[in-house]
Design an enzyme around this catalytic site. Structure first.
Site, PDB file in Angstrom:
ATOM      1  CD  GLU A 110      16.680  46.081  23.287  1.00 52.77           C
ATOM      2  OE1 GLU A 110      15.830  46.277  22.386  1.00 52.77           O
ATOM      3  OE2 GLU A 110      17.877  46.283  23.154  1.00 52.77           O
ATOM      4  CB  CYS A 163      16.564  47.741  18.769  1.00 53.95           C
ATOM      5  SG  CYS A 163      17.674  48.209  20.095  1.00 53.95           S
ATOM      6  CE  LYS A 222      24.345  32.535  19.329  1.00 56.85           C
ATOM      7  NZ  LYS A 222      24.650  33.179  17.999  1.00 56.85           N
ATOM      8  CD  GLU A 274      13.604  46.304  14.395  1.00 56.53           C
ATOM      9  OE1 GLU A 274      13.451  45.080  14.500  1.00 56.53           O
ATOM     10  OE2 GLU A 274      14.125  47.004  15.277  1.00 56.53           O
TER      11      GLU A 274
END
Ligand code: NAD
Ligand code: MN
Length: 501
Positions: free
Chosen positions: A281, A315, A207, A412
């Site tokens: 992750e 990331c 996906k 983040e």
């Protein structure tokens, strides 16, 4: 006299950079060098199920924009739970009938073929990646797509050597893997997920992220042309609820997810107590540590690459900079000058350093966090570059005067925004670097090998770069500690999540 755009109310411009701009104006500007190779973008993209391109059962499509213009690029099929079910059924049949039965060497042959076809179509894939996602062509051409091919080559090589990877054990595939990926490295994340899963004999339902599904569908074409048996790879596009339908489907044996920590935690809760295995992750808040003995020009260049690369949509971005106090003034000056020379703009221009922010939503998240930094008392420095009038953009920025409790030091940002802090001793640097709920990556800049080894041992991060940053290789495992997730992708370690040993 060159026109210097007015700084925004928030912008504090370094006097030195101001002087440079006044003196040289546009003298350093490059003439535009747009990538002009024609590529075909279809009007709409269907789902890829059982080896065929099929319409979504709902008949619905949604737009994918080019974030550099905010214009519609194409339409993507909105896959529903019914489509996910069809894809899982196709994957299960392919697993039982062909993929788990054929000789591992045959699986390797298909993967080698896919890798070569990606190389043949590298230019097309790079341009599509840039148009759909906003990243500079220089990066999609030189980093993303070569790494995509390298990943397939690498795992193709493992397909018939699994017994050597796990000597004395009997490695077996898990079954059907459901894989959900983000928008920051669209095709590369697809490769990280597909290549090891297929090499180990699993079949897959993938996906892609809703803002960046185009290259995945071109990869589907490649997979079909490579003659991969029907149903081995299925791609179902759609928003988060399409991903949720995949995660919740009882016919899936393994889920691999890359994306936000929030969704990752939700998936972990959903799967607790089921027989599905999981790898995650998630986010990061990496520290780049500059010691006083570091080669400062190289270090600043590495820091720039660490946070402004791919608009900070990384990331493992080096989003916190820790500088030893004695060299702080020098580093700050270099950093301020350097962000001024970054070229922000048309992602298809080969000279562009910083492209478009992937979506309006992401731009909103970045702006909200940057506002919080200003409100909490940190000092914002921004490049004085001119931003295009259409599309989604954010100036390369950094904060000084950041304390460990500021949101910009903890959360983040996933944008081109760096938080700069100082330290006195190596021990303090390690404490500060580890003072985060994440643990994906870190960087150390120093002249002394002994410091590198000592600090690397004390940093709680999955990947540690020394005197470099954001370098990737398929042979090297990647993954996090703490809230950055668990499981490794890449290397021999990357085979493990797709095998029962
Ligand atoms: P997200 O986690 O919502 O999306 C990632 C993928 O998960 C997409 O394919 C999405 O459709 C899918 N998804 C969303 N909800 C789901 C659910 N309930 N079940 C299954 N799949 C689901 O991320 P986002 O909203 O696009 O970005 C938000 C933030 O996440 C960013 O600001 C950034 O901080 C972080 N992020 C991290 C990474 C990374 O590589 N670690 C990648 C993208 C975003
Ligand atoms: Mn798009």
């Amino acid at each position: 006299m060159p026109r210097i755009p007015k700084s925004t109310a928030l912008t504090k411009r370094a006097p030195h950079a101001e002087a440079l701009a006044l003196q040289f104006g546009d003298a350093w500007a490059y003439a535009p060098a747009p990538e002009t190779t024609p590529v075909t973008v279809k009007d709409r993209y269907d789902l890829f199920i059982g080896g065929k391109f099929v319409k979504p059962s709902s008949g619905k499509y949604f737009p994918s924009l080019n974030p550099a213009s905010a214009k519609k690029l194409t339409e993507i099929a909105r896959g529903s739970a019914r489509d996910v079910d069809k894809a899982v059924v196709a994957a299960r049949a392919a697993y039982a009938k062909t993929w788990s039965k054929i000789h591992p060497r045959e699986r390797g042959k298909y993967l080698f073929r896919i890798a070569r076809m990606i190389q043949e179509r590298a230019r097309e894939l790079s341009i599509l990646e840039t148009m759909d996602g906003g990243k500079p062509i220089r990066e999609s051409r030189d980093i993303d797509i070569p790494l995509v091919a390298a990943h397939f080559f690498y795992y193709a090589g493992w397909a018939d050597k699994l017994d050597y990877a796990f000597p004395g054990k009997t490695p077996n595939p898990i079954g059907v893997a459901g894989q959900v990926i983000p928008w920051n490295f669209p095709l590369l994340m697809a490769a990280w997920k597909l290549a090891p899963a297929l090499a180990c004999g699993n079949t897959v339902v993938l996906k892609p992220a809703e803002t960046t599904s185009v290259t995945a569908m071109h990869l589907a074409e490649i997979i079909r042309e490579a003659g991969v048996p029907d149903g081995v790879v299925n791609i179902v596009t759609g928003p988060g609820d399409t991903g949720a339908a995949l995660v919740n489907h009882p016919g899936i044996d393994k889920i691999a997810f890359t994306g936000s920590t929030e969704v990752g935690k939700h998936i972990a809760k959903t799967l607790a107590g089921t027989s599905k295995t999981l790898t995650l992750e998630l986010g990061g808040k990496a520290a780049n540590i500059i010691m006083e003995d570091a080669p400062l020009d190289q270090a600043v260049e590495g820091v720039i690459n660490g946070i402004y690369f791919n608009q900070g949509h990384v990331c493992c971005a080096g989003s916190r900079l820790l500088v030893q106090e004695s060299v702080y003034p020098k580093v700050l000056r270099k950093l301020t000058d350097r962000i001024e020379t970054l070229r922000v703009g048309d992602p298809l221009d080969k000279n562009t350093d910083v492209g478009a922010i992937n979506s309006k939503e992401q731009l909103g998240r970045i702006a909200e966090l940057v506002d919080s930094g200003v409100a909490e008392g940190a000092d914002l420095v921004q490049s004085n570059c001119r931003l295009p009038s259409k599309g989604y953009w954010f100036k390369p920025s950094f904060f000084t005067g950041v304390t460990a409790s500021h949101r910009v030091a903890r959360e983040e940002i996933f944008g081109p925004v760096l938080s700069v802090m100082t330290f006195r001793t190596p021990a303090e640097a390690i404490d500060r670097a580890n003072n985060t709920c994440y643990g994906l990556s870190a960087g150390i800049w120093t002249d002394k090998g002994s410091k590198i080894f000592k600090m690397a041992g004390a940093l709680r991060a999955g990947v540690i770069w020394a005197n470099t940053f954001n370098k990737f290789d398929p042979t090297s495992p990647f993954g996090g500690y703490k809230e950055s997730g668990f499981g490794r992708e890449g290397g021999v370690q990357g085979l493990m999540p797709y095998l029962r040993v």
